[in-house]
Design a protein around this motif. Structure first.
Motif, PDB file in Angstrom:
ATOM      1  N   LEU A  12       2.838  -6.239  11.628  1.00  0.00           N
ATOM      2  CA  LEU A  12       3.040  -6.589  12.972  1.00  0.00           C
ATOM      3  C   LEU A  12       4.355  -7.420  12.752  1.00  0.00           C
ATOM      4  CD1 LEU A  12       2.768  -7.236  16.141  1.00  0.00           C
ATOM      5  CD2 LEU A  12       1.396  -9.112  15.424  1.00  0.00           C
ATOM      6  N   GLU A  13       5.345  -6.450  12.953  1.00  0.00           N
ATOM      7  CA  GLU A  13       6.789  -7.243  12.704  1.00  0.00           C
ATOM      8  C   GLU A  13       7.737  -6.192  13.408  1.00  0.00           C
ATOM      9  OE1 GLU A  13       8.728  -9.306  10.678  1.00  0.00           O
ATOM     10  OE2 GLU A  13      10.145  -8.343  11.989  1.00  0.00           O
ATOM     11  N   SER A  14       8.510  -7.038  14.262  1.00  0.00           N
ATOM     12  CA  SER A  14       9.509  -5.818  15.111  1.00  0.00           C
ATOM     13  C   SER A  14      10.846  -5.424  14.303  1.00  0.00           C
ATOM     14  CB  SER A  14       9.859  -6.523  16.327  1.00  0.00           C
ATOM     15  OG  SER A  14      10.419  -7.816  15.894  1.00  0.00           O
ATOM     16  N   SER A  15      11.000  -5.832  13.163  1.00  0.00           N
ATOM     17  CA  SER A  15      12.105  -5.468  12.504  1.00  0.00           C
ATOM     18  C   SER A  15      11.612  -4.371  11.639  1.00  0.00           C
ATOM     19  CB  SER A  15      12.599  -6.550  11.492  1.00  0.00           C
ATOM     20  OG  SER A  15      13.192  -5.840  10.371  1.00  0.00           O
ATOM     21  N   LYS A  16      12.316  -3.152  11.875  1.00  0.00           N
ATOM     22  CA  LYS A  16      12.176  -1.905  11.362  1.00  0.00           C
ATOM     23  C   LYS A  16      12.226  -2.071   9.557  1.00  0.00           C
ATOM     24  CE  LYS A  16      11.982   2.279  13.707  1.00  0.00           C
ATOM     25  NZ  LYS A  16      12.247   2.185  15.234  1.00  0.00           N
ATOM     26  N   ILE A  17      13.296  -2.637   9.427  1.00  0.00           N
ATOM     27  CA  ILE A  17      13.664  -2.880   8.059  1.00  0.00           C
ATOM     28  C   ILE A  17      12.527  -3.641   7.027  1.00  0.00           C
ATOM     29  CG2 ILE A  17      15.367  -3.814   6.327  1.00  0.00           C
ATOM     30  CD1 ILE A  17      17.437  -3.150   8.431  1.00  0.00           C
ATOM     31  N   ILE A  18      12.259  -4.700   7.734  1.00  0.00           N
ATOM     32  CA  ILE A  18      11.250  -5.529   6.962  1.00  0.00           C
ATOM     33  C   ILE A  18       9.935  -4.609   6.952  1.00  0.00           C
ATOM     34  CG2 ILE A  18       9.723  -7.382   7.365  1.00  0.00           C
ATOM     35  CD1 ILE A  18      12.006  -8.832   8.340  1.00  0.00           C
ATOM     36  N   CYS A  19       9.545  -4.005   8.238  1.00  0.00           N
ATOM     37  CA  CYS A  19       8.285  -3.419   8.201  1.00  0.00           C
ATOM     38  C   CYS A  19       8.184  -2.347   6.843  1.00  0.00           C
ATOM     39  CB  CYS A  19       8.346  -2.557   9.363  1.00  0.00           C
ATOM     40  SG  CYS A  19       6.726  -2.878  10.507  1.00  0.00           S
ATOM     41  N   GLU A  20       9.456  -1.586   7.031  1.00  0.00           N
ATOM     42  CA  GLU A  20       9.513  -0.301   6.168  1.00  0.00           C
ATOM     43  C   GLU A  20       9.515  -0.682   4.698  1.00  0.00           C
ATOM     44  OE1 GLU A  20       9.923   3.655   6.125  1.00  0.00           O
ATOM     45  OE2 GLU A  20      10.931   2.810   7.947  1.00  0.00           O
ATOM     46  N   GLY A  21      10.071  -1.912   4.503  1.00  0.00           N
ATOM     47  CA  GLY A  21      10.161  -2.337   3.108  1.00  0.00           C
ATOM     48  C   GLY A  21       8.758  -2.924   2.539  1.00  0.00           C
ATOM     49  N   ILE A  22       8.012  -3.579   3.514  1.00  0.00           N
ATOM     50  CA  ILE A  22       6.547  -4.060   3.178  1.00  0.00           C
ATOM     51  C   ILE A  22       5.699  -2.661   2.806  1.00  0.00           C
ATOM     52  CG2 ILE A  22       4.481  -5.243   3.922  1.00  0.00           C
ATOM     53  CD1 ILE A  22       6.424  -7.053   5.558  1.00  0.00           C
ATOM     54  N   GLN A  23       5.996  -1.558   3.846  1.00  0.00           N
ATOM     55  CA  GLN A  23       5.148  -0.633   3.800  1.00  0.00           C
ATOM     56  C   GLN A  23       5.341   0.153   2.181  1.00  0.00           C
ATOM     57  OE1 GLN A  23       5.235   1.886   7.126  1.00  0.00           O
ATOM     58  NE2 GLN A  23       4.919   3.912   5.804  1.00  0.00           N
ATOM     59  N   THR A  24       6.660   0.309   1.745  1.00  0.00           N
ATOM     60  CA  THR A  24       7.336   0.868   0.536  1.00  0.00           C
ATOM     61  C   THR A  24       6.557   0.001  -0.577  1.00  0.00           C
ATOM     62  OG1 THR A  24       8.988   1.464   1.817  1.00  0.00           O
ATOM     63  CG2 THR A  24       8.874   1.708  -0.924  1.00  0.00           C
ATOM     64  N   LEU A  26       3.592  -1.583  -0.592  1.00  0.00           N
ATOM     65  CA  LEU A  26       2.196  -1.337  -0.597  1.00  0.00           C
ATOM     66  C   LEU A  26       2.006  -0.042  -0.965  1.00  0.00           C
ATOM     67  CD1 LEU A  26       1.188  -2.883   2.931  1.00  0.00           C
ATOM     68  CD2 LEU A  26       0.580  -3.639   0.506  1.00  0.00           C
ATOM     69  N   TYR A  27       2.634   0.962  -0.641  1.00  0.00           N
ATOM     70  CA  TYR A  27       2.581   2.338  -1.008  1.00  0.00           C
ATOM     71  C   TYR A  27       2.842   2.551  -2.479  1.00  0.00           C
ATOM     72  CZ  TYR A  27       1.191   3.890   3.666  1.00  0.00           C
ATOM     73  OH  TYR A  27       0.341   4.305   5.064  1.00  0.00           O
ATOM     74  N   GLN A  28       3.602   1.704  -2.988  1.00  0.00           N
ATOM     75  CA  GLN A  28       3.961   1.889  -4.454  1.00  0.00           C
ATOM     76  C   GLN A  28       2.962   1.249  -5.312  1.00  0.00           C
ATOM     77  OE1 GLN A  28       7.972   1.277  -4.490  1.00  0.00           O
ATOM     78  NE2 GLN A  28       8.704   3.548  -4.008  1.00  0.00           N
ATOM     79  N   SER A  29       2.252   0.314  -4.758  1.00  0.00           N
ATOM     80  CA  SER A  29       1.511  -0.433  -5.651  1.00  0.00           C
ATOM     81  C   SER A  29       0.089   0.424  -5.911  1.00  0.00           C
ATOM     82  CB  SER A  29       0.923  -1.737  -4.812  1.00  0.00           C
ATOM     83  OG  SER A  29       0.122  -1.413  -3.577  1.00  0.00           O
ATOM     84  N   ASP A  30      -0.668  -0.201  -6.801  1.00  0.00           N
ATOM     85  CA  ASP A  30      -1.730   0.510  -7.080  1.00  0.00           C
ATOM     86  C   ASP A  30      -3.096   0.234  -5.957  1.00  0.00           C
ATOM     87  OD1 ASP A  30      -2.331  -1.863  -7.567  1.00  0.00           O
ATOM     88  OD2 ASP A  30      -3.139  -1.490  -9.719  1.00  0.00           O
ATOM     89  N   MET A  31      -2.559  -0.319  -4.889  1.00  0.00           N
ATOM     90  CA  MET A  31      -3.709  -0.449  -3.888  1.00  0.00           C
ATOM     91  C   MET A  31      -3.890   0.668  -3.195  1.00  0.00           C
ATOM     92  SD  MET A  31      -2.270  -4.057  -2.202  1.00  0.00           S
ATOM     93  CE  MET A  31      -3.921  -4.726  -0.943  1.00  0.00           C
ATOM     94  N   ASP A  32      -5.118   1.076  -2.824  1.00  0.00           N
ATOM     95  CA  ASP A  32      -5.226   2.358  -2.046  1.00  0.00           C
ATOM     96  C   ASP A  32      -5.480   1.901  -0.413  1.00  0.00           C
ATOM     97  OD1 ASP A  32      -6.376   4.764  -0.922  1.00  0.00           O
ATOM     98  OD2 ASP A  32      -8.457   4.532  -1.612  1.00  0.00           O
ATOM     99  N   CYS A  33      -4.560   1.989   0.173  1.00  0.00           N
ATOM    100  CA  CYS A  33      -4.302   1.645   1.605  1.00  0.00           C
ATOM    101  C   CYS A  33      -3.678   2.663   2.403  1.00  0.00           C
ATOM    102  CB  CYS A  33      -3.666   0.118   1.413  1.00  0.00           C
ATOM    103  SG  CYS A  33      -2.107   0.191   0.877  1.00  0.00           S
ATOM    104  N   VAL A 111       1.616  -8.213  -3.767  1.00  0.00           N
ATOM    105  CA  VAL A 111       0.469  -7.227  -3.894  1.00  0.00           C
ATOM    106  C   VAL A 111      -0.703  -8.016  -4.387  1.00  0.00           C
ATOM    107  CG1 VAL A 111      -0.560  -5.536  -5.115  1.00  0.00           C
ATOM    108  CG2 VAL A 111       1.800  -5.250  -4.026  1.00  0.00           C
ATOM    109  N   GLN A 112      -0.632  -8.783  -5.449  1.00  0.00           N
ATOM    110  CA  GLN A 112      -1.542  -9.746  -5.677  1.00  0.00           C
ATOM    111  C   GLN A 112      -2.482 -10.803  -4.769  1.00  0.00           C
ATOM    112  OE1 GLN A 112      -0.592 -12.197  -8.942  1.00  0.00           O
ATOM    113  NE2 GLN A 112      -1.211 -10.985 -10.590  1.00  0.00           N
ATOM    114  N   LEU A 113      -1.640 -11.247  -4.001  1.00  0.00           N
ATOM    115  CA  LEU A 113      -1.977 -11.986  -3.013  1.00  0.00           C
ATOM    116  C   LEU A 113      -2.858 -11.420  -2.194  1.00  0.00           C
ATOM    117  CD1 LEU A 113       1.074 -14.337  -1.785  1.00  0.00           C
ATOM    118  CD2 LEU A 113      -1.280 -15.103  -2.482  1.00  0.00           C
ATOM    119  N   LEU A 114      -2.359 -10.320  -1.468  1.00  0.00           N
ATOM    120  CA  LEU A 114      -3.284  -9.434  -0.518  1.00  0.00           C
ATOM    121  C   LEU A 114      -4.379  -8.835  -1.151  1.00  0.00           C
ATOM    122  CD1 LEU A 114      -0.265  -7.137   0.828  1.00  0.00           C
ATOM    123  CD2 LEU A 114      -1.413  -9.130   1.749  1.00  0.00           C
TER     124      LEU A 114
END
Lengths: 201, 224
Positions: A12-24, A26-33, A111-114
């Protein structure tokens, strides 16, 4: 080890850049999400109706003046953990947020925190009444359905569109693995969502 | 390849032999010998055996008209297997289960199954009485009068999806939701029957969708 399945994470974040960054990250980590992106708090309520969310990552600015709503959401979806993005403006720990991280933390740290957060939320009684995590709305739709109501009748009773009813039905079948109406009736009785007396045998 | 070795590798092929009306005492016959003995084309036999063994059809059409008539006989025979063997067996198990356990869900499950079974019977009758005769006419000659629209493969698969869907529901209800104490022998037998049925139904629709219907459409086109 058998993995417990995919994590659903909402950002939940209105900044596209931050959203995009976090998403990247997550997707590049070994979390299946699976990541769901939200612009505003209202989108969250709608999403939760259809999809149980394990972790919400939020810009705390979104919570300002809406504390009551957040508390309500937390009560209704106790298995959802909330991680706040710390922009350096949070001076006191908030009860609305389980953990925080800053945008300058290393990706490994985030990633560890999450992951820890997820383990914590799993150790809590996760399943709401055990209904394969059917949402409250889905249970309402299911109840109408097994009582023989038509989509239109369910839509009117719940004050939602037919389209939404259909979407709920799809999700119910997906989550339970039961597709036919008579099969769902037996499911609903097994899960004590409806009482057997309501059905004529 | 010796037929006996193939059966050793996949005993479900016995079901296939039965649907082809081939006796189980296959001696030391090779597939070719067996096919010659029973007047079945080797290509057709192998195509269907491959489906049972989990590999697809390799686009080896066209099958001959005689092949297609045999496919129809094969499908009819599998209908009898569903109607008189598998479904009644499952029905018996569910009835026993219902008698052993007072839970009302099981009564509902029996009702669910009985309704399902009658839907299946209806569908089988439809194929026997409407669909297959149509195909047979189509195969017999080029007569164009009273030509019915060939019912599309979509209509076919819709029916089948329905049949397979409720079977899945039944399995899921028993695997995931309905609580039954003990009675493992009976429940295992019921499960095994459900899985056997599911497997044969799956092959059945594959045969219809990859052999019968495409060939029917070929013939239609040929006859213009």
């Amino acid at each position: 080890m058998i993995k417990s399945g995919r994590l659903h994470i909402a950002i939940l974040e209105s900044s596209k850049i931050i959203c995009e960054g976090i998403q990247t990250v997550l997707y590049q980590s070994d979390m299946d999400c699976r990541v769901h992106r939200l612009d505003a708090l209202d989108d969250l309520t709608e999403l939760l109706d259809n999809q149980p969310i394990d972790i919400l990552i939020a810009n705390p600015v979104q919570f300002v003046n809406r504390e009551k709503e957040i508390q309500k959401i937390r009560r209704r979806y106790p298995s959802m953990a909330i991680a706040g993005i710390d922009f350096g403006m949070m001076h006191k720990p908030s009860t609305l947020i389980d953990i925080t991280f800053t945008l300058y933390d290393s990706t490994e740290h985030i990633v560890q925190l999450l992951q820890k957060l997820d383990q914590k939320s799993q150790s809590q009684p996760n399943e709401k009444g055990g209904e394969e995590n059917l949402t409250k709305r889905e249970i309402e739709v299911l109840t109408g359905l097994v009582n023989g109501m038509l989509n239109k009748e369910i839509a009117d009773a719940l004050n939602i569109s037919i389209h939404t009813v259909v979407r709920h039905r799809k999700n119910i079948s997906m989550k339970t693995g039961i597709r036919s109406q008579s099969g769902l009736t037996i499911y609903a009785i097994s899960k004590k969502i409806i009482s057997i007396e309501d059905i004529d045998i | 390849m010796k037929m006996a070795d193939l059966i050793d590798g996949n005993p479900y092929l016995l079901l296939m032999l039965q649907h082809f009306s081939i006796d189980f005492r296959v001696s030391d016959h090779t597939v070719l010998q067996l096919c010659n003995q029973y007047g079945i084309s080797e290509q057709l036999f192998i195509s269907i055996a491959n489906l049972y063994n989990g590999s697809g059809i390799r686009g080896e059409r066209p099958f001959t008209r005689k092949d297609m008539l045999q496919v129809i006989d094969f499908l009819k025979s599998s209908h009898d297997y569903y109607r008189f063997d598998k479904y009644p067996q499952i029905s018996d198990y569910i009835r026993q289960l219902q008698e052993n356990h007072p839970e009302k869900e099981l009564k509902l499950l029996e009702k669910f199954f009985n309704e399902y079974f009658s839907e299946v019977r209806e569908h089988l009758a439809y194929e026997d009485e409407v669909a297959f005769p149509y195909f047979i006419t189509l195969l017999g000659n080029g007569e164009q009068d009273n030509r019915r629209e060939i019912y599309s493969s979509k209509e076919y698969s819709d029916h089948h999806t329905d049949i397979e869907l409720k079977l899945k529901d039944l399995k899921n209800l028993l695997l995931k939701y309905i609580k039954i104490d003990n009675d493992l022998d009976l429940r295992r037998k019921l499960f095994m029957s459900l899985y056997e049925l599911e497997f044969d139904l799956y092959i059945h629709s594959l045969i219809e969708e990859t052999i019968l219907i495409p060939s029917g459409i070929d013939i239609e086109r040929e006859q213009g």
